[in-house]
Scaffold this motif. Structure first.
Motif, mmCIF file in Angstrom:
data_model
loop_
_atom_site.group_PDB
_atom_site.id
_atom_site.type_symbol
_atom_site.label_atom_id
_atom_site.label_comp_id
_atom_site.label_asym_id
_atom_site.label_seq_id
_atom_site.Cartn_x
_atom_site.Cartn_y
_atom_site.Cartn_z
ATOM 1 N N GLN A 183 -4.598 4.576 9.315
ATOM 2 C CA GLN A 183 -5.501 3.471 9.637
ATOM 3 C C GLN A 183 -4.772 2.132 9.627
ATOM 4 O O GLN A 183 -5.095 1.252 10.426
ATOM 5 C CB GLN A 183 -6.707 3.449 8.689
ATOM 6 C CG GLN A 183 -7.700 2.350 9.003
ATOM 7 C CD GLN A 183 -8.197 2.362 10.455
ATOM 8 O OE1 GLN A 183 -8.215 3.392 11.123
ATOM 9 N NE2 GLN A 183 -8.587 1.201 10.956
ATOM 10 N N SER A 184 -3.796 1.973 8.750
ATOM 11 C CA SER A 184 -2.995 0.743 8.750
ATOM 12 C C SER A 184 -2.274 0.589 10.085
ATOM 13 O O SER A 184 -2.244 -0.493 10.668
ATOM 14 C CB SER A 184 -1.988 0.758 7.597
ATOM 15 O OG SER A 184 -2.655 0.753 6.356
ATOM 16 N N ALA A 185 -1.692 1.696 10.569
ATOM 17 C CA ALA A 185 -1.030 1.660 11.873
ATOM 18 C C ALA A 185 -2.040 1.360 12.979
ATOM 19 O O ALA A 185 -1.790 0.530 13.864
ATOM 20 C CB ALA A 185 -0.313 2.979 12.137
ATOM 21 N N ASN A 186 -3.197 2.019 12.942
ATOM 22 C CA ASN A 186 -4.231 1.789 13.953
ATOM 23 C C ASN A 186 -4.690 0.332 13.959
ATOM 24 O O ASN A 186 -4.871 -0.267 15.025
ATOM 25 C CB ASN A 186 -5.439 2.703 13.712
ATOM 26 C CG ASN A 186 -5.149 4.151 14.011
ATOM 27 O OD1 ASN A 186 -4.207 4.483 14.722
ATOM 28 N ND2 ASN A 186 -5.953 5.027 13.437
ATOM 29 N N VAL A 232 3.653 -8.147 4.246
ATOM 30 C CA VAL A 232 4.289 -8.254 5.575
ATOM 31 C C VAL A 232 3.281 -8.033 6.710
ATOM 32 O O VAL A 232 3.310 -8.731 7.722
ATOM 33 C CB VAL A 232 5.475 -7.265 5.675
ATOM 34 C CG1 VAL A 232 6.075 -7.280 7.078
ATOM 35 C CG2 VAL A 232 6.543 -7.603 4.628
ATOM 36 N N LEU A 233 2.385 -7.091 6.538
ATOM 37 C CA LEU A 233 1.423 -6.757 7.596
ATOM 38 C C LEU A 233 0.156 -7.600 7.427
ATOM 39 O O LEU A 233 -0.921 -7.085 7.139
ATOM 40 C CB LEU A 233 1.094 -5.261 7.549
ATOM 41 C CG LEU A 233 2.278 -4.305 7.632
ATOM 42 C CD1 LEU A 233 1.812 -2.857 7.584
ATOM 43 C CD2 LEU A 233 3.131 -4.560 8.870
ATOM 44 N N VAL A 234 0.297 -8.883 7.629
ATOM 45 C CA VAL A 234 -0.799 -9.814 7.343
ATOM 46 C C VAL A 234 -1.685 -10.088 8.559
ATOM 47 O O VAL A 234 -1.257 -9.969 9.712
ATOM 48 C CB VAL A 234 -0.265 -11.160 6.773
ATOM 49 C CG1 VAL A 234 0.347 -10.934 5.400
ATOM 50 C CG2 VAL A 234 0.726 -11.805 7.717
ATOM 51 N N HIS A 235 -2.915 -10.480 8.254
ATOM 52 C CA HIS A 235 -3.896 -10.872 9.264
ATOM 53 C C HIS A 235 -3.364 -12.061 10.063
ATOM 54 O O HIS A 235 -2.746 -12.966 9.525
ATOM 55 C CB HIS A 235 -5.225 -11.254 8.586
ATOM 56 C CG HIS A 235 -6.302 -11.568 9.565
ATOM 57 N ND1 HIS A 235 -6.522 -12.824 10.049
ATOM 58 C CD2 HIS A 235 -7.213 -10.748 10.157
ATOM 59 C CE1 HIS A 235 -7.521 -12.795 10.902
ATOM 60 N NE2 HIS A 235 -7.966 -11.544 10.983
ATOM 61 N N GLY A 236 -3.587 -12.012 11.354
ATOM 62 C CA GLY A 236 -3.117 -13.090 12.223
ATOM 63 C C GLY A 236 -1.708 -12.861 12.731
ATOM 64 O O GLY A 236 -1.260 -13.515 13.668
ATOM 65 N N TRP A 237 -1.003 -11.926 12.118
ATOM 66 C CA TRP A 237 0.347 -11.564 12.587
ATOM 67 C C TRP A 237 0.356 -10.094 13.007
ATOM 68 O O TRP A 237 0.653 -9.770 14.134
ATOM 69 C CB TRP A 237 1.402 -11.815 11.507
ATOM 70 C CG TRP A 237 2.802 -11.640 12.015
ATOM 71 C CD1 TRP A 237 3.543 -12.572 12.679
ATOM 72 C CD2 TRP A 237 3.605 -10.449 11.952
ATOM 73 N NE1 TRP A 237 4.770 -12.033 13.035
ATOM 74 C CE2 TRP A 237 4.828 -10.732 12.591
ATOM 75 C CE3 TRP A 237 3.411 -9.178 11.413
ATOM 76 C CZ2 TRP A 237 5.853 -9.803 12.703
ATOM 77 C CZ3 TRP A 237 4.437 -8.234 11.536
ATOM 78 C CH2 TRP A 237 5.641 -8.554 12.173
ATOM 79 N N ALA A 238 0.000 -9.195 12.073
ATOM 80 C CA ALA A 238 0.034 -7.763 12.366
ATOM 81 C C ALA A 238 -1.297 -7.232 12.875
ATOM 82 O O ALA A 238 -1.338 -6.227 13.583
ATOM 83 C CB ALA A 238 0.446 -6.989 11.112
ATOM 84 N N TYR A 239 -2.386 -7.872 12.499
ATOM 85 C CA TYR A 239 -3.707 -7.402 12.929
ATOM 86 C C TYR A 239 -4.662 -8.586 12.997
ATOM 87 O O TYR A 239 -4.320 -9.704 12.641
ATOM 88 C CB TYR A 239 -4.241 -6.312 11.994
ATOM 89 C CG TYR A 239 -4.622 -6.787 10.610
ATOM 90 C CD1 TYR A 239 -5.941 -7.116 10.303
ATOM 91 C CD2 TYR A 239 -3.659 -6.942 9.621
ATOM 92 C CE1 TYR A 239 -6.292 -7.569 9.042
ATOM 93 C CE2 TYR A 239 -3.999 -7.389 8.348
ATOM 94 C CZ TYR A 239 -5.309 -7.703 8.072
ATOM 95 O OH TYR A 239 -5.660 -8.147 6.832
ATOM 96 N N GLY A 240 -5.857 -8.308 13.460
ATOM 97 C CA GLY A 240 -6.834 -9.367 13.677
ATOM 98 C C GLY A 240 -6.839 -9.770 15.144
ATOM 99 O O GLY A 240 -6.028 -9.292 15.940
ATOM 100 N N TYR A 298 0.353 6.157 15.514
ATOM 101 C CA TYR A 298 0.744 6.879 14.300
ATOM 102 C C TYR A 298 0.991 8.342 14.641
ATOM 103 O O TYR A 298 0.104 9.037 15.141
ATOM 104 C CB TYR A 298 -0.354 6.757 13.241
ATOM 105 C CG TYR A 298 0.034 7.319 11.897
ATOM 106 C CD1 TYR A 298 0.837 6.595 11.029
ATOM 107 C CD2 TYR A 298 -0.400 8.575 11.506
ATOM 108 C CE1 TYR A 298 1.198 7.107 9.790
ATOM 109 C CE2 TYR A 298 -0.048 9.093 10.266
ATOM 110 C CZ TYR A 298 0.751 8.351 9.420
ATOM 111 O OH TYR A 298 1.109 8.857 8.188
ATOM 112 N N LEU A 299 2.201 8.806 14.365
ATOM 113 C CA LEU A 299 2.585 10.179 14.685
ATOM 114 C C LEU A 299 2.281 11.115 13.522
ATOM 115 O O LEU A 299 2.184 10.674 12.372
ATOM 116 C CB LEU A 299 4.086 10.232 14.980
ATOM 117 C CG LEU A 299 4.596 9.348 16.118
ATOM 118 C CD1 LEU A 299 6.110 9.472 16.239
ATOM 119 C CD2 LEU A 299 3.912 9.698 17.436
#
Length: 195
Positions: free
Chosen positions: A134-137, A83-91, A143-144
């Motif tokens: 780090q995933s959240a960052n 779900v947290l893929v490059h181009g959507w969630a990060y990058g 990230y709490l």
């Protein structure tokens, strides 16, 4: 009012003393959506587009799971991978989750004192949760500090009820933005802010 999505992953909820009670305490809260991954995807075939849409519809994401082998159960890891893929969630162009907030909610078999440099596990909960932070960052989310239930095998029913009530208070505080963020970010656990 913030909308909260609880990404819940427990492969044996029927055997759970802790997480079943925690979920019961929050599942009926207004503006809180419970997404039970093992109930929804017993075959591990995750509907990525549907899961991404759920994320877009919420302000705060809760990764709620028992702490298995110092990490998450397999389905939550699979969910993150797909779900947290490059181009959507990060990058460079992956900014769909930017500005959202993440809270880890975990239960551990070990007591608090075993999660320290001097303890049997040699590292703190915060150190073990670095991959989640780090995933959240990476996804440009805040990230709490985690909400943690220690000693799942030994705590009493009364203590479980107190944790469940405090979990409900934590989500209620987040939902209404009634959290002192400066104080929270200095705390080891979200639990420390609940009175």
């Amino acid at each position: 009012m913030n909308r909260i999505l609880v990404e819940f992953a427990h492969p044996a909820i029927q055997k759970s003393r802790i997480n079943r009670r925690l979920i019961q305490a929050v599942k009926e809260l207004e503006n809180v959506t419970l997404n039970d991954l093992y109930e929804k995807y017993p075959d591990f075939f995750i509907d990525v587009k549907k899961e991404q849409q759920l994320l877009l519809e919420h302000d705060i994401i809760v990764w709620h799971h028992p702490f298995y082998w110092y990490s998450a159960p397999a389905l939550l890891k699979e969910w993150m991978d797909l779900v947290l893929v490059h181009g959507w969630a990060y990058g460079e162009h992956g900014r769909m989750l930017e500005g959202k907030t993440v809270l880890s909610v975990i239960s551990t078999g070990g007591r608090l004192e075993v999660y320290s440099k001097e303890g049997r596990n040699r590292f703190s909960i915060q150190e073990f949760l670095v991959p989640f932070k780090q995933s959240a960052n990476l996804c440009r989310m805040e990230y709490l500090p985690p909400f943690v239930v220690h000693g799942a095998h030994t705590i009493s029913d009364n203590e479980i009820s107190e944790y469940a009530e405090n979990y409900k208070k934590a989500l209620t505080m987040l939902r209404s933005d009634a959290v002192d963020r400066d104080r929270l970010m200095k705390a080891a656990y979200f639990n420390d802010l609940i009175e």
